[in-house]
Write an enzyme that holds these catalytic residues in place. Structure first.
Site, PDB file in Angstrom:
ATOM      1  N   CYS A  21      15.427  17.487  84.993  1.00 31.78           N
ATOM      2  CA  CYS A  21      14.305  17.315  84.744  1.00 31.78           C
ATOM      3  C   CYS A  21      13.852  17.455  83.229  1.00 31.78           C
ATOM      4  O   CYS A  21      12.456  16.910  82.238  1.00 31.78           O
ATOM      5  CB  CYS A  21      13.286  18.297  84.817  1.00 31.78           C
ATOM      6  N   CYS A  35      21.580  22.359  85.967  1.00 31.42           N
ATOM      7  CA  CYS A  35      20.800  20.923  86.084  1.00 31.42           C
ATOM      8  C   CYS A  35      20.280  20.249  84.961  1.00 31.42           C
ATOM      9  O   CYS A  35      19.384  21.603  84.290  1.00 31.42           O
ATOM     10  CB  CYS A  35      20.683  20.769  87.395  1.00 31.42           C
ATOM     11  N   ASP A  60      18.627  34.921  76.599  1.00 31.34           N
ATOM     12  CA  ASP A  60      18.301  34.909  77.327  1.00 31.34           C
ATOM     13  C   ASP A  60      18.930  36.226  78.195  1.00 31.34           C
ATOM     14  O   ASP A  60      19.361  36.338  79.569  1.00 31.34           O
ATOM     15  CB  ASP A  60      19.896  34.361  77.712  1.00 31.34           C
TER      16      ASP A  60
HETATM   17  S1  SF4 Z   1       5.688  16.518  79.401  1.00 29.64           S
HETATM   18 FE1  SF4 Z   1       6.882  14.403  81.564  1.00 29.64          FE
HETATM   19  S2  SF4 Z   1       8.335  15.108  81.750  1.00 29.64           S
HETATM   20 FE2  SF4 Z   1       8.112  16.541  79.764  1.00 29.64          FE
HETATM   21  S3  SF4 Z   1       8.040  18.517  80.817  1.00 29.64           S
HETATM   22 FE3  SF4 Z   1       6.147  17.409  79.894  1.00 29.64          FE
HETATM   23  S4  SF4 Z   1       5.439  16.695  82.987  1.00 29.64           S
HETATM   24 FE4  SF4 Z   1       7.787  17.167  83.051  1.00 29.64          FE
HETATM   25  S1  SF4 Z   2      13.509  21.659  88.826  1.00 26.92           S
HETATM   26 FE1  SF4 Z   2      15.119  20.560  86.890  1.00 26.92          FE
HETATM   27  S2  SF4 Z   2      17.195  21.645  86.979  1.00 26.92           S
HETATM   28 FE2  SF4 Z   2      15.984  22.596  89.176  1.00 26.92          FE
HETATM   29  S3  SF4 Z   2      17.006  20.836  90.379  1.00 26.92           S
HETATM   30 FE3  SF4 Z   2      14.708  20.019  89.886  1.00 26.92          FE
HETATM   31  S4  SF4 Z   2      15.264  18.594  88.254  1.00 26.92           S
HETATM   32 FE4  SF4 Z   2      17.572  19.903  88.693  1.00 26.92          FE
END
Ligand code: SF4
Ligand code: SF4
Length: 315
Positions: free
Chosen positions: A245, A242, A134
């Site tokens: 995703c 977060c 990181d």
């Molecule tokens: S598989 Fe779907 S949810 Fe996962 S990173 Fe790719 S587009 Fe995004």
């Molecule tokens: S990109 Fe991913 S980590 Fe950033 S706000 Fe959207 S869902 Fe949350």
């Protein structure tokens, strides 16, 4: 007596990495990742690094391992899962990103990589190396792909077919030749767009980059100022990072992974209620989070995140 072959040493490195707890490990030849330069530059030029000025500096150096370790010949790239089965208990409580659980990975991963380097020196004495995790100094995700570990999903995070994306990457740059893995050249996102659709702030661009000016992970951690008013309603109680995703990604469903002991959530943190968080004192904050990656955020910023997230409503 002839020394160990590159092939045997490479296999040994992967075995030793697994013994040290790493879930995945690949090896890449050191080279300049020139193809990533224009992409990083255009992201920075569009202002999408928000106030992370360090990402705009030294782009040429970040894609050249020799600039970090002059005799670089190989990069060992290892992934350590922070997947956790135990999450925070109170559904009303402010939400921490899962990667904050347990000990600070900035300490855990270099410790393991340095043990790996020690082992390498028992079989190929005199090998020099330098560990990174990181670090803004090195482009980790491209190196993960280069070492054959996976692909960058639409949410920009590296995904591995076996362990999903809830993992940290550590890199050990070495001054010795090894046997190299093929770069990962597939894209297993297919037609999926779940992460883009789920992001509450539309922070995911169509070219697998994130607009940090809108991303909750950046705005609750790196950006020292208060969370912008237009983002607050979308926090969904998130106060530090977060995971949305990644949580919706099919590659993170039904993971059957051993939990890394260093990254299990502290029982006291897991059980904190909303009022515990709202009344968190500076002393308790230091005691609970002093040895976690959250020690990087100031108490005042964290409490302002809690106030904003409490206004934002449910997850
Ligand atoms: S598989 Fe779907 S949810 Fe996962 S990173 Fe790719 S587009 Fe995004
Ligand atoms: S990109 Fe991913 S980590 Fe950033 S706000 Fe959207 S869902 Fe949350």
């Amino acid at each position: 007596m002839p020394g160990i072959s590159n092939k045997d040493l490479s296999e040994g490195i992967k075995r030793r990495a697994a013994e040290l707890g790493f879930n995945i490990c690949g090896i890449a030849r050191a080279r300049v990742l020139g193809e990533y330069g224009p992409r990083i530059r255009s992201w920075v030029n569009a202002g999408m690094n928000d106030n992370m000025g360090y990402l705009a500096r030294n782009i040429d150096k970040r894609i050249d391992p020799v600039s970090l370790f002059p005799d670089a010949l190989s990069l060992v790239v290892a992934g350590l899962s922070y997947y956790s089965k135990v999450l925070q208990k109170d559904p009303e409580a402010p939400v921490l990103s899962r990667y904050t659980y347990g000990r600070d990975y900035h300490e855990v991963i270099p410790e393991k990589l340095n043990l790996l380097l020690e082992w390498i020196n028992t079989v190929r004495p005199g090998t020099g190396g330098r560990a990174f995790t990181d670090s803004s100094a090195i482009a980790e995700k491209p190196w993960g792909r280069e070492a054959g570990l996976g692909w960058q999903g639409r949410h920009s995070v590296l995904i591995n077919k076996s362990i999903g994306s809830f993992f940290f990457l550590g890199i050990l740059i070495l001054d010795t030749e090894l046997d190299y893995d093929d770069p990962f050249d597939k894209d297993h996102c297919g037609n999926c767009r779940l992460c883009i659709e789920a992001c509450p702030t539309d922070a995911i661009n169509d070219n697998r980059t994130i607009d940090a000016r809108k991303c909750i992970a950046n705005l609750t951690i790196e950006n020292r100022g208060p969370v912008p008013e237009d983002i607050v309603p979308h926090l969904g109680r998130r106060v530090y990072g977060c995971d949305i995703c990644q949580e919706v990604c099919p590659w993170n469903k039904d993971l059957k992974l051993p939990v890394t002991p260093e990254f299990t959530i502290d029982k006291e943190i897991a059980e904190m209620s909303l009022s515990d968080w709202q009344n968190l004192t500076r002393e308790r904050f230091s005691r609970l989070f002093g040895k976690t990656s959250m020690s990087r955020v100031k108490y005042e910023k964290f409490m302002s995140n809690i106030e904003a997230a409490t206004k934002s409503g449910n997850r």
